[in-house]
Write a protein that holds these residues in place. Structure first.
Motif: not given
Length: 298
Positions: A264-288
């Protein structure tokens, strides 16, 4: 007293460290409710390769005079550097959760007077290469065996001060200076485009042959895949081999992807900065992280 040599890590070890550091970036920004994500993630493989496979440093003695120097010129990516410094042992990983707090050693931009392992205070874009050129020149004059590395962003190359240093460094044959450009091709903002969108976020450096430009100014320049650990190691080896030979300074243009590592972050300029939600953190843990590590992280 000599410094311990930075241990050489396998590509698998470096990749694991980079995944952990990327997750620390996301978790820290989520906890602090502020921070940059895209730039730290695009530069992470470069930072991990430097601190775990290249720099001559000693976390127990961060002010060791004979250490190699590293300058994060794009200082807004500080959380990426902090994550790597913590994993390398400069301060506890738990301290990352104080990021950007008023009384923290880990401010939103690097502060060399506060943070162990930070060699230069940065944040105003364009200044890092000038600092690095000065450090490399002083090392040359003093005949000390110090290699200075500077990491810039591609958007940062719009700053004129960068090019003053580009002109100067080859004149002094600073073979102990290496510039790395995190060339992720995606700025937060850009120049007016052809009318199909508000901005061309790759402008202007997305339309410049940076290798040819730097070579024209007298640099030893090359382009690499900034996420390929073998490519990175080989380029760093070539930069090291030039030290003490009277060669020109080295420039490594690293092709990277903004927000690399998480869907959800790679290739998206909107994630130059921003705060991930708990759901997004869970997805990041699953992917990393692997299954066992995900269980321990809960």
């Amino acid at each position: 007293m000599a410094s311990p040599t930075t241990p050489v890590r396998s590509d698998a070890e470096l990749a694991d460290l980079a995944a952990r550091a990327r997750l620390h970036v996301l978790e820290t920004v989520a906890s602090s409710k502020a921070g940059h994500i895209g730039g730290p993630m695009s530069a992470m493989d470069l930072l991990i390769s430097l601190y775990f496979d290249r720099l001559r440093i000693d976390p127990a003695r961060p002010d060791w005079p004979e250490r190699d120097r590293f300058i994060l010129s794009k200082g807004h990516s500080a959380i990426g550097l902090y994550a790597v410094l913590a994993l390398r042992g400069f301060f506890p990983v738990e301290e990352l959760l104080t990021f950007d707090h008023g009384d923290s050693r880990l401010q939103g931009h690097p502060d060399m007077l506060l943070t162990p392992g930070v060699d230069s205070s940065t944040g105003s874009l364009g200044q890092g290469l000038a600092m690095g050129t000065g450090i490399a020149l002083a090392s040359q004059k003093r005949r000390t065996d110090v290699h200075t590395w500077v990491l810039c962003g591609d958007g940062e190359l719009q700053e004129g001060m960068i090019w003053e240093s580009v002109i100067m460094a080859p004149r002094y044959r600073l073979d102990n200076l290496t510039l790395i450009v995190d060339n992720n091709g995606l700025q937060q903002f850009g120049w007016p485009s052809d009318g199909t969108s508000r901005f061309d976020r790759s402008e202007p450096m997305g339309h410049v042959d940076l290798v040819a430009a730097l070579r024209a100014f007298g640099w030893e320049a090359e382009e690499i895949d900034g996420h390929d650990l073998e490519d990175i190691r080989a380029a760093f080896d070539r930069a090291e081999a030039r030290r003490g030979t009277g060669a020109a300074p080295t420039a490594i243009i690293a092709r990277t992807m903004k927000g690399r590592g998480v869907s959800f972050t790679q290739g998206h300029f909107t994630w130059h900065n921003g705060v991930p939600s708990p759901e997004q953190l869970a997805l990041a843990r699953a992917e990393l992280l692997g299954p066992a590590e995900r269980m321990n992280a809960r």
